[in-house]
Design a protein around this motif. Structure first.
Motif, PDB file in Angstrom:
ATOM      1  N   ASN A  63       4.466  -3.458   5.125  1.00  0.00           N
ATOM      2  CA  ASN A  63       5.882  -3.105   5.271  1.00  0.00           C
ATOM      3  C   ASN A  63       6.088  -1.606   5.428  1.00  0.00           C
ATOM      4  O   ASN A  63       7.192  -1.094   5.194  1.00  0.00           O
ATOM      5  N   ALA A  64       5.034  -0.909   5.844  1.00  0.00           N
ATOM      6  CA  ALA A  64       5.104   0.548   5.986  1.00  0.00           C
ATOM      7  C   ALA A  64       6.160   0.959   7.013  1.00  0.00           C
ATOM      8  O   ALA A  64       6.866   1.960   6.829  1.00  0.00           O
ATOM      9  N   GLY A  65       6.278   0.191   8.080  1.00  0.00           N
ATOM     10  CA  GLY A  65       7.282   0.499   9.097  1.00  0.00           C
ATOM     11  C   GLY A  65       8.690   0.415   8.544  1.00  0.00           C
ATOM     12  O   GLY A  65       9.525   1.298   8.795  1.00  0.00           O
ATOM     13  N   THR A  66       8.956  -0.634   7.783  1.00  0.00           N
ATOM     14  CA  THR A  66      10.272  -0.788   7.158  1.00  0.00           C
ATOM     15  C   THR A  66      10.536   0.340   6.170  1.00  0.00           C
ATOM     16  O   THR A  66      11.658   0.863   6.083  1.00  0.00           O
ATOM     17  N   PHE A  67       9.492   0.722   5.441  1.00  0.00           N
ATOM     18  CA  PHE A  67       9.643   1.819   4.479  1.00  0.00           C
ATOM     19  C   PHE A  67      10.034   3.115   5.184  1.00  0.00           C
ATOM     20  O   PHE A  67      10.954   3.819   4.747  1.00  0.00           O
ATOM     21  N   LEU A  68       9.337   3.442   6.276  1.00  0.00           N
ATOM     22  CA  LEU A  68       9.639   4.673   7.004  1.00  0.00           C
ATOM     23  C   LEU A  68      11.061   4.659   7.561  1.00  0.00           C
ATOM     24  O   LEU A  68      11.783   5.657   7.483  1.00  0.00           O
ATOM     25  N   LEU A  69      11.465   3.521   8.123  1.00  0.00           N
ATOM     26  CA  LEU A  69      12.834   3.403   8.621  1.00  0.00           C
ATOM     27  C   LEU A  69      13.846   3.609   7.497  1.00  0.00           C
ATOM     28  O   LEU A  69      14.878   4.263   7.677  1.00  0.00           O
ATOM     29  N   THR A  70      13.533   3.034   6.337  1.00  0.00           N
ATOM     30  CA  THR A  70      14.445   3.125   5.190  1.00  0.00           C
ATOM     31  C   THR A  70      14.539   4.542   4.655  1.00  0.00           C
ATOM     32  O   THR A  70      15.648   5.063   4.450  1.00  0.00           O
ATOM     33  N   ILE A  73      19.357   0.637  -2.226  1.00  0.00           N
ATOM     34  CA  ILE A  73      19.021   0.762  -0.805  1.00  0.00           C
ATOM     35  C   ILE A  73      17.539   0.460  -0.593  1.00  0.00           C
ATOM     36  O   ILE A  73      17.157  -0.323   0.278  1.00  0.00           O
ATOM     37  N   GLY A  74      16.701   1.111  -1.400  1.00  0.00           N
ATOM     38  CA  GLY A  74      15.263   0.912  -1.263  1.00  0.00           C
ATOM     39  C   GLY A  74      14.842  -0.519  -1.501  1.00  0.00           C
ATOM     40  O   GLY A  74      14.048  -1.084  -0.736  1.00  0.00           O
ATOM     41  N   ALA A  97      11.430   4.649  -5.066  1.00  0.00           N
ATOM     42  CA  ALA A  97      11.133   3.830  -6.245  1.00  0.00           C
ATOM     43  C   ALA A  97      11.665   2.416  -6.066  1.00  0.00           C
ATOM     44  O   ALA A  97      10.986   1.439  -6.414  1.00  0.00           O
ATOM     45  N   GLY A  98      12.887   2.294  -5.529  1.00  0.00           N
ATOM     46  CA  GLY A  98      13.459   0.967  -5.313  1.00  0.00           C
ATOM     47  C   GLY A  98      12.615   0.140  -4.363  1.00  0.00           C
ATOM     48  O   GLY A  98      12.355  -1.045  -4.612  1.00  0.00           O
ATOM     49  N   PHE A  99      12.161   0.758  -3.272  1.00  0.00           N
ATOM     50  CA  PHE A  99      11.320   0.048  -2.301  1.00  0.00           C
ATOM     51  C   PHE A  99       9.981  -0.319  -2.928  1.00  0.00           C
ATOM     52  O   PHE A  99       9.502  -1.458  -2.792  1.00  0.00           O
TER      53      PHE A  99
END
Length: 313
Positions: A64-71, A177-178, A48-50
């Motif tokens: 930003n899907a790559g950053t999301f997956l890493l996160t 964090i997200g 939700a934060g992301f």
């Protein structure tokens, strides 16, 4: 000859069933070790934060899907590591409490040394993945991990009723964090969502502590109802929930529908908490409070996502 064939068939079938059962047992042990429901409950606010950071900054989720997956993967591994270390450290408590006697740390199906290394490895891998996001996201992730492992698990849980407040910090950082993985946490939305989680965790944890009063008392865990009694605990639950009442009004940027629904939830939650001051069956009431609290947080965060979908606003 036919009997020999049948016997061999039976042996193979037995081995198959045994292997299948072993697989189920291992899966159940790992699910218990990683406290899977807790992981899911923490992953939703991170998502939700992301998502909300994408929405409010006008960024592209796909870009930003790559950053999301890493996160999401990195932070979940860090949380998993913290939970496993908690299981490793609390094995003596878990041995006493009936609700935790089936954990692999207690049954011995996974050696304690292996449990510790699983916790350390998961934490380390998670932090490595988080380092490919942002420094702020790493910092919030570390705060969550450190507070849960050291001040909560290793220090306050066995000594002070304040352990609930300390432990709540770990959950509260999840939406931060997200959000921080994509943008600076200077917006009111992630801050209020973090406050909601922080405050919510007190009545949620107290409801569990009331339900498991005898177990916590036997394990000498310093939970509020064990140390100061049920009446004080119930009053504090009502006070904490009352503190949730003004928070949705800081989230009008999520839309009027969100504010109205969140406020209705808060009022209903508070009404149930106040009713606890007059009930005769504390255990039945505590069970209701627990179920409502679990659904409350999930509804809040899922709703925050839904209202910001292209068709949700």
């Amino acid at each position: 000859m036919s009997r020999q064939i049948i016997t061999s068939s039976n042996i193979n079938q037995t081995d198959f069933v045994s292997n299948k059962q072993s697989g189920k047992t291992l899966a159940a042990d790992l699910k218990s070790l990683f406290k899977f429901p807790v992981l899911i409950a923490n992953a939703v606010p991170i998502f939700a934060g992301f998502w909300l950071a994408v929405y409010f900054t006008g960024a592209s989720f796909a870009a930003n899907a790559g950053t999301f997956l890493l996160t999401i993967i990195g932070s979940t591994l860090v949380m998993a590591g913290a939970l496993v270390i908690n299981n490793w450290y609390d094995v003596d408590i878990d041995t006493v409490m009936s609700r935790t006697k089936s954990r692999p740390t207690v049954t011995g199906t996974i050696p304690l040394r292996a449990v510790l290394w699983i916790g350390i490895t998961a934490s380390a891998v998670g932090f490595i993945l988080m380092m490919f996001t942002t420094a702020a996201a790493v910092q919030y992730t570390f705060v969550g991990w450190f507070v849960y492992v050291v001040p909560y698990t290793m220090w306050s849980k066995r000594r002070y009723t304040l352990n609930t407040v300390i432990g709540s910090i770990s959950g509260a950082v999840t939406p931060l964090i997200g959000w921080a993985a994509l943008a600076p946490v200077s917006h009111i939305v992630p801050i209020i969502l973090a406050l909601i989680i922080f405050i919510w965790q007190m009545p949620h944890t107290f409801a569990i502590a009331i339900r498991k009063y005898d177990e916590y008392k036997a394990a000498d865990v310093k939970m509020l109802p064990v140390v100061h009694g049920l009446e004080i605990t119930k009053r504090q639950m009502a006070i904490y929930i009352a503190c949730l009442l003004p928070l949705p009004f800081y989230l009008f940027s999520l839309g009027t529908a969100f504010v109205v629904i969140a406020t209705v939830l808060n009022v209903a939650y508070l009404a149930l908490a106040i009713s606890g001051l007059f009930v005769k069956d504390d255990m039945k009431w505590a069970r209701k409070m627990f179920l409502v609290s679990v659904n409350y947080l999930m509804i809040i965060f899922v709703m925050a996502i839904v209202v910001t979908l292209p068709w949700g606003g």
